[in-house]
Design a protein around this motif. Structure first.
Motif, PDB file in Angstrom:
ATOM      1  N   SER A 114      42.720  18.713  65.978  1.00 35.30           N
ATOM      2  CA  SER A 114      44.128  18.349  66.104  1.00 35.30           C
ATOM      3  C   SER A 114      44.602  17.623  64.851  1.00 35.30           C
ATOM      4  O   SER A 114      45.759  17.773  64.445  1.00 35.30           O
ATOM      5  N   LEU A 115      43.716  16.871  64.203  1.00 45.76           N
ATOM      6  CA  LEU A 115      44.084  16.245  62.936  1.00 45.76           C
ATOM      7  C   LEU A 115      44.424  17.312  61.904  1.00 45.76           C
ATOM      8  O   LEU A 115      45.358  17.197  61.132  1.00 45.76           O
ATOM      9  N   LYS A 116      43.604  18.383  61.919  1.00 44.78           N
ATOM     10  CA  LYS A 116      43.837  19.474  60.965  1.00 44.78           C
ATOM     11  C   LYS A 116      45.181  20.136  61.234  1.00 44.78           C
ATOM     12  O   LYS A 116      45.944  20.421  60.328  1.00 44.78           O
ATOM     13  N   LYS A 117      45.483  20.360  62.539  1.00 42.26           N
ATOM     14  CA  LYS A 117      46.744  21.008  62.908  1.00 42.26           C
ATOM     15  C   LYS A 117      47.937  20.179  62.472  1.00 42.26           C
ATOM     16  O   LYS A 117      48.931  20.699  62.007  1.00 42.26           O
ATOM     17  N   GLN A 118      47.818  18.863  62.661  1.00 38.29           N
ATOM     18  CA  GLN A 118      48.944  17.991  62.314  1.00 38.29           C
ATOM     19  C   GLN A 118      49.063  17.800  60.809  1.00 38.29           C
ATOM     20  O   GLN A 118      49.949  17.087  60.348  1.00 38.29           O
TER      21      GLN A 118
ATOM     22  N   LEU B 261      47.020  16.208  58.917  1.00 38.41           N
ATOM     23  CA  LEU B 261      46.556  14.904  58.462  1.00 38.41           C
ATOM     24  C   LEU B 261      45.195  15.017  57.783  1.00 38.41           C
ATOM     25  O   LEU B 261      44.551  14.032  57.474  1.00 38.41           O
TER      26      LEU B 261
END
Lengths: 242, 163
Positions: free
Chosen positions: B134-138, B140
């Motif tokens: 999810s960090l990658k998706k956002q 960040l």
């Protein structure tokens, strides 16, 4: 509390009253922490299931250093205030600390092989932790080797106080020098670098192992206080016979 | 001054002098205590070819290449300077571009580094796969210094490459 415990008989009474509760708390907290760590916590995105070694490794390392600091403080208190139980407490804590140091080294090595690609390297963190293990062994050896208790306590106290300088070296080794070991995940600028799903079980494990250490040290201290009494009685008997 | 205060001062001053002595020793030995040199430090120290040392840094993105005879090429960077490395052997599981490594070997006359051991360095960050995704998706996930570029999939891909 400090002066209250200067009376060994009072300590024995208090220890007897506290110990069952402390054991119950250890079983509950450590059991819950290990259950969370070994079964509930998610695998790490890079390390996979190997991350679970951390739930033993980190608490063991913290206690390995913490117990040595405790021993150094105990000897300082014994030296400055002539507190009768202080050096006995340090003596009782040493084997517990040594075992935690060994656990830290062993679990770290088991983690290092799959993650780093090596069981052991002589970088600053690993070497200073190994030195801590040697200090523990040396400290225990002094108590074993020197027969006269007051002399043994003095020499052991010097080992504890000189050796405690190694503890900040261990802690900051990963910041002062390039090491293979990663920097601190818990006590660092900007807060812990561990996701809450892994951090919470770790904190429970740290609390659980700390309780376990308290149980073991208090039990060993009880044994030490009783052993000193036996010694005194023997001396008195020899005195009468002579 | 009471006896207690005397003993307190004695212990505190002894500890202070000992700490100072140890601190000076460690400061003097700092070059030998470090486990590896970064490419910048290597350039500053003017390391001569033929010197055996450990080189540490991040595997530069896009530098990984499988050469002839099973020789692996990659570059180690500290985002300031970069050194080309050749290596023949098994890479650790965590080896991937953007990830920290420590290579042990000899500096060659042509400025490349011939490694005989490559160790992966792990960072201090721990998180489950879903959080990393999810960090990658956002978006960040941009600091190569903070995280490996490819996550666990990259390790698999890297392994396939080396096999």
């Amino acid at each position: 509390m400090f002066n209250y415990l200067a009376n060994p008989t009072r300590f024995l009474r208090l220890q007897k009253a506290v110990q069952p509760w402390l054991i119950a708390a250890t079983v509950l907290v450590l059991g819950y922490g290990l259950y969370l760590g070994l079964f509930v916590a998610p695998p790490d995105y890079q390390q996979g299931e190997t991350v679970r070694i951390m739930f033993i490794h980190v608490p063991a390392s913290i206690l390995a250093m913490g117990i040595y600091v405790f021993m150094a403080i105990a000897h300082a208190v014994g030296f400055i205030f002539r507190h009768p139980l202080a050096d006995a407490a340090a003596k009782a804590a040493a084997p517990v600390g040594a075992v935690f140091t060994f656990i830290s080294l062993a679990t770290g090595s088991l983690w290092g092989k799959p993650m780093w690609g090596t069981w052991w390297v002589w970088d600053a963190r690993l070497t200073s932790m190994f030195v801590l293990f040697l200090l523990y062994l040396g400290y225990i050896a002094v108590w074993q080797a020197v027969e006269e208790p007051h002399r043994a306590s003095r020499i052991a106290g010097i080992v504890a106080l000189v050796g405690v300088i190694n503890v900040p070296i261990i802690k900051f080794s990963v910041e002062w020098w390039n090491t293979l070991h990663q920097p601190s995940s818990l006590l660092r600028k900007g807060g812990p670098a561990i996701d809450p799903t892994i951090l919470t079980p770790l904190l429970w494990c740290i609390a659980g192992f700390a309780l376990l250490a308290a149980v073991l040290v208090l039990h060993a201290l009880r044994a030490e206080v009783l052993a000193r009494r036996v010694r005194q009685m023997e001396l008195a008997q020899v005195g009468r016979a002579g | 001054m009471t006896r207690k205060q005397q003993r307190l001062i004695l212990i505190l001053s002894a500890m202070a002098f000992l700490s100072l002595a140890v601190g000076l020793i460690l400061y003097a030995l700092r070059d030998t205590i470090v486990f590896f040199y970064t490419p910048t430090e290597m350039a500053e120290k003017n390391v001569q070819p033929g010197t055996r040392l450990r080189l540490g840094g991040l595997v530069e993105k896009g530098s990984f290449r499988q050469g002839e005879n099973g020789i692996i090429h990659f570059a180690v960077t500290d985002t300031n300077k970069s050194v080309k490395v050749t290596y023949k052997g098994v890479l650790p599981d965590l080896f991937r571009e953007g990830q920290g490594v420590v290579a042990e070997g000899v500096l060659q006359p042509d400025g490349t580094f011939k490694a005989d051991t490559v160790l992966a360095k792990h960072d201090e960050k721990y998180m489950p796969r879903e959080v990393a995704d999810s960090l990658k998706k956002q978006g960040l996930w941009k600091h190569a210094k903070d995280y490996g570029e490819y996550g666990a999939d990259g390790a698999k891909a890297g392994k396939e490459l080396t096999q």
